[in-house]
Design a protein around this motif. Structure first.
Motif, mmCIF file in Angstrom:
data_model
loop_
_atom_site.group_PDB
_atom_site.id
_atom_site.type_symbol
_atom_site.label_atom_id
_atom_site.label_comp_id
_atom_site.label_asym_id
_atom_site.label_seq_id
_atom_site.Cartn_x
_atom_site.Cartn_y
_atom_site.Cartn_z
ATOM 1 N N LEU A 196 0.865 -1.172 0.000
ATOM 2 C CA LEU A 196 0.000 0.000 0.000
ATOM 3 C C LEU A 196 0.907 1.229 0.000
ATOM 4 N N ILE A 197 0.859 1.967 -1.109
ATOM 5 C CA ILE A 197 1.774 3.080 -1.332
ATOM 6 C C ILE A 197 0.971 4.358 -1.522
ATOM 7 N N PRO A 198 1.116 5.312 -0.576
ATOM 8 C CA PRO A 198 0.416 6.580 -0.757
ATOM 9 C C PRO A 198 1.116 7.427 -1.819
ATOM 10 N N PRO A 199 0.433 8.139 -2.635
ATOM 11 C CA PRO A 199 -1.013 8.249 -2.756
ATOM 12 C C PRO A 199 -1.598 7.311 -3.805
ATOM 13 N N TYR A 200 -0.822 6.356 -4.341
ATOM 14 C CA TYR A 200 -1.303 5.499 -5.420
ATOM 15 C C TYR A 200 -2.501 4.643 -5.015
ATOM 16 N N ASN A 201 -2.322 3.803 -4.004
ATOM 17 C CA ASN A 201 -3.406 2.912 -3.609
ATOM 18 C C ASN A 201 -3.664 2.929 -2.100
#
Length: 143
Positions: free
Chosen positions: A66-71
């Protein structure tokens, strides 16, 4: 289930950084939808903040970063291409934070193999000064 708050911090004796959700009975699912209230520092964007590991009945697993802001949306970032933002209200006495309306987000985790039954889901907060807040989880199955 109530709210799950995971934090990866120096003093994490009181707040866990990982949780295992065991399903009473393994189920098929195509997607995992989550209602979240995450918090990440802007300088921590574009790096993995959390991980979700989907463990199948066969023992094999799938890991999703989970990588902000991608997903991985955040309360203070109103943009995330893979999430739906739900406005929560207004902040009246803003001090340092410069955002108008915090919000919850609906995000989804793709399941790599919907033909296998999911036995458990493991969530981990892997970046410091990050909160992974899970309010609700729903498994989507096409019937």
């Amino acid at each position: 289930m109530n709210v799950i708050a995971l934090v990866n911090a120096e003093n994490n004796r009181n707040i866990p950084s990982e949780v295992v959700i065991e399903l009473k009975r393994p189920v098929f699912a195509e997607k995992i939808y989550m209602l979240t209230a995450n918090l990440t520092k802007t300088c921590k964007s574009y790096y993995p903040a959390a991980e979700a590991e989907i463990v199948y009945e066969t023992g094999k697993s799938q890991s999703v970063q989970l990588i902000p802001p991608y997903n991985m949306p955040s309360l203070v970032q109103t943009f995330c291409p893979d999430a739906f933002q739900i406005p929560l209200g207004e902040i009246e006495h803003k001090q340092i934070m410069d955002f108008e309306s915090p919000g919850l987000s609906v995000m989804d985790l793709p399941v790599a193999d919907p033909t296998r039954r999911i036995k458990k889901i493991i969530f981990k907060c892997v970046t410091s000064e990050t909160v992974l807040g899970i309010i609700g989880i729903s498994l989507y199955t096409r019937q």
